[in-house]
Design an enzyme around this catalytic site. Sequence first.
Site, PDB file in Angstrom:
ATOM      1  N   ASP A  13     -35.687   7.642  49.629  1.00 10.22           N
ATOM      2  CA  ASP A  13     -35.788   9.091  49.898  1.00 10.22           C
ATOM      3  C   ASP A  13     -36.059   9.719  51.195  1.00 10.22           C
ATOM      4  O   ASP A  13     -36.536  10.692  51.350  1.00 10.22           O
ATOM      5  CB  ASP A  13     -36.038  10.036  48.657  1.00 10.22           C
ATOM      6  CG  ASP A  13     -35.690   9.536  47.505  1.00 10.22           C
ATOM      7  OD1 ASP A  13     -34.414   9.246  47.200  1.00 10.22           O
ATOM      8  OD2 ASP A  13     -36.652   9.415  46.440  1.00 10.22           O
ATOM      9  N   LYS A  16     -32.585   8.348  54.811  1.00 11.85           N
ATOM     10  CA  LYS A  16     -31.761   7.177  55.505  1.00 11.85           C
ATOM     11  C   LYS A  16     -30.409   7.482  55.698  1.00 11.85           C
ATOM     12  O   LYS A  16     -29.520   7.282  56.512  1.00 11.85           O
ATOM     13  CB  LYS A  16     -31.906   5.711  54.704  1.00 11.85           C
ATOM     14  CG  LYS A  16     -33.222   5.122  54.879  1.00 11.85           C
ATOM     15  CD  LYS A  16     -33.466   4.127  53.830  1.00 11.85           C
ATOM     16  CE  LYS A  16     -32.843   4.180  52.360  1.00 11.85           C
ATOM     17  NZ  LYS A  16     -34.060   5.216  51.575  1.00 11.85           N
ATOM     18  N   GLY A  40     -29.234   7.224  46.548  1.00 10.88           N
ATOM     19  CA  GLY A  40     -28.506   8.678  46.828  1.00 10.88           C
ATOM     20  C   GLY A  40     -28.541   9.127  48.108  1.00 10.88           C
ATOM     21  O   GLY A  40     -29.655   9.140  48.355  1.00 10.88           O
ATOM     22  N   HIS A  41     -27.448   9.068  48.701  1.00 10.46           N
ATOM     23  CA  HIS A  41     -27.741   9.683  50.075  1.00 10.46           C
ATOM     24  C   HIS A  41     -26.907  10.742  50.245  1.00 10.46           C
ATOM     25  O   HIS A  41     -25.882  11.069  49.632  1.00 10.46           O
ATOM     26  CB  HIS A  41     -26.884   8.715  51.104  1.00 10.46           C
ATOM     27  CG  HIS A  41     -27.736   7.310  51.207  1.00 10.46           C
ATOM     28  ND1 HIS A  41     -27.258   6.270  52.149  1.00 10.46           N
ATOM     29  CD2 HIS A  41     -28.941   7.033  50.712  1.00 10.46           C
ATOM     30  CE1 HIS A  41     -28.050   5.612  51.973  1.00 10.46           C
ATOM     31  NE2 HIS A  41     -29.460   5.856  51.248  1.00 10.46           N
ATOM     32  N   GLN A 225     -33.255   2.511  48.925  1.00 12.80           N
ATOM     33  CA  GLN A 225     -34.905   2.434  48.470  1.00 12.80           C
ATOM     34  C   GLN A 225     -35.696   2.416  49.702  1.00 12.80           C
ATOM     35  O   GLN A 225     -35.365   2.988  50.971  1.00 12.80           O
ATOM     36  CB  GLN A 225     -35.112   1.593  47.667  1.00 12.80           C
ATOM     37  CG  GLN A 225     -34.358   1.756  46.213  1.00 12.80           C
ATOM     38  CD  GLN A 225     -32.873   1.426  46.228  1.00 12.80           C
ATOM     39  OE1 GLN A 225     -32.465   0.329  46.450  1.00 12.80           O
ATOM     40  NE2 GLN A 225     -32.235   2.118  45.458  1.00 12.80           N
TER      41      GLN A 225
HETATM   42  P1  IMP Z   1     -34.580   1.177  39.599  1.00 12.18           P
HETATM   43  O1  IMP Z   1     -34.453   0.965  40.863  1.00 12.18           O
HETATM   44  O2  IMP Z   1     -33.751   2.037  38.788  1.00 12.18           O
HETATM   45  O3  IMP Z   1     -35.078  -0.157  38.593  1.00 12.18           O
HETATM   46  O4  IMP Z   1     -36.210   1.899  39.639  1.00 12.18           O
HETATM   47  C1  IMP Z   1     -37.507   1.481  39.832  1.00 12.18           C
HETATM   48  C2  IMP Z   1     -38.295   2.389  40.807  1.00 12.18           C
HETATM   49  O5  IMP Z   1     -37.611   2.601  41.798  1.00 12.18           O
HETATM   50  C3  IMP Z   1     -38.514   3.744  40.189  1.00 12.18           C
HETATM   51  O6  IMP Z   1     -39.605   4.259  40.542  1.00 12.18           O
HETATM   52  C4  IMP Z   1     -37.494   4.488  40.636  1.00 12.18           C
HETATM   53  O7  IMP Z   1     -37.580   6.004  40.725  1.00 12.18           O
HETATM   54  C5  IMP Z   1     -37.387   4.118  42.294  1.00 12.18           C
HETATM   55  N1  IMP Z   1     -36.124   4.177  42.706  1.00 12.18           N
HETATM   56  C6  IMP Z   1     -34.980   3.308  42.916  1.00 12.18           C
HETATM   57  N2  IMP Z   1     -34.042   3.839  43.673  1.00 12.18           N
HETATM   58  C7  IMP Z   1     -34.585   4.637  44.519  1.00 12.18           C
HETATM   59  C8  IMP Z   1     -34.167   5.683  45.499  1.00 12.18           C
HETATM   60  O8  IMP Z   1     -33.008   5.555  45.848  1.00 12.18           O
HETATM   61  N3  IMP Z   1     -35.039   6.514  45.857  1.00 12.18           N
HETATM   62  C9  IMP Z   1     -36.313   6.611  45.379  1.00 12.18           C
HETATM   63  N4  IMP Z   1     -36.571   5.882  44.278  1.00 12.18           N
HETATM   64  C10 IMP Z   1     -35.653   5.165  43.935  1.00 12.18           C
END
Ligand code: IMP
Length: 429
Positions: A13, A16, A40-41, A225
């Site tokens: 977040d 990017k 999410g962008h 991420q």
């Molecule tokens: P997962 O990727 O859904 O398995 O989540 C694992 C961890 O990564 C959790 O803490 C999510 O909140 C975090 N996470 C996954 N994708 C994002 C992102 O795009 N932005 C921020 N946190 C993310």
Amino acid sequence: MTATIVVGTQWGDEGKGRVVDWLAAQADIVARYAGGDNAGHTVTVGGERFALHLIPSGILYPDTLCVLGAGMVVNPARLIAEIDGLTERGVDASPSRLKLSVGAHLILPYHIALDGAMELQRGKKALGTTRRGIGPAYADKAARAGLRAGMMQDPERFADRVYEAVKAKNAILTGVYGQPALDAEAIAAQFHDYARRLAPYLADVSLLINERLAGGQRLLCEGAQGTLLDLDHGTYPYVTSSSATVGGALTSLGFGPRYVEEVIGVAKAYTTRVGAGPFPTELTDELGDRLRGTGANPWDEYGTTTGRPRRCGWLDAVILRYAARVNGLTGLALTKLDILSGFETVKIAVAYDYRGERLEHFPTEADVLARCRPIYEELPGWSEDLTTARRWEALPPAARRYVERVEALTGVPVRLIGVGPGREQTIVR
Ligand code: IMP
């Protein structure tokens, strides 16, 4: 040498999407290399806001080729919805502009069901995943039990494989997690349709990218991420299941490091995190609330994907130094500097105190990090609104000092500064 890799330096977040959107103006190809629709962008173009989860934001330029790499996990329903959403708004997302690697793994409904069931089972130790099936899909990939996008080339055979896979996973869902079984036949029929829709998008991404790089085209690699969510280099187990750091780009897209010219780390001017896990500079008081915003503005700190409020805190230079090291950053893009306007003083963590010992280097062990207290440096704040600044000289002296301090603490030049959500609200140095 024509590849630029954009990575997140914090916990995702960082903005990017807008940095990639900005850099994409000079790119021929924009390739997303990791994660799935957990990302999410949000990009604002001409006052119009686009929330993208899978498709690189480069799609918003008319001539850019967009690519989804083999390192991704793709939920076909979501990809189709995103293609349709863009098409409805007049953006060309046809197979001539968008390519899906045959090596990308697919997210099936059982991955999503398992993600939820596993989080439930973790109870108080839940990771706070996005529940999009990301972890279980990557687990199947590593276990060599996944379904790859390339299988969609033959929709009939693919549907059979989906049917078998759902039946096999039903045994786990019902037997291990006490969850209801999924309808294998209905899912197979649905995925048959998805395959027919998506087959024209499939490509050998490594071949395509290498041919174009050899031909002098410019590639922009878009990370998802952030460094601290990377499976190997993040704050395990509070991470996602993919390689969000620089190496993930090469693995996912299948090209070599000799083409890499720049590695740009995107850092928010403060720090946020969604989901569980240690966060040394977290502010749980009204200062944190102020950074987060009320949710009334699209740029307030609420997840693009899940809508969850993000945990907010001061900028952490220990993290940025770590991200600079792991990714070999050549430049930083500092986003949302405008949000820091109005604070009397602003703080940056320069080191940690771990049980009386001063740590200069980021500890990746979650247990150690949880016991780290930030050692802050306090800088004078500024009251001016930055959103209309377009040049470095137009920033108030205190804001410039803040940026220069970030450079000194990380040893990486700040190349871009974001002062608002718009494409034009970018200061280039
Ligand atoms: P997962 O990727 O859904 O398995 O989540 C694992 C961890 O990564 C959790 O803490 C999510 O909140 C975090 N996470 C996954 N994708 C994002 C992102 O795009 N932005 C921020 N946190 C993310």
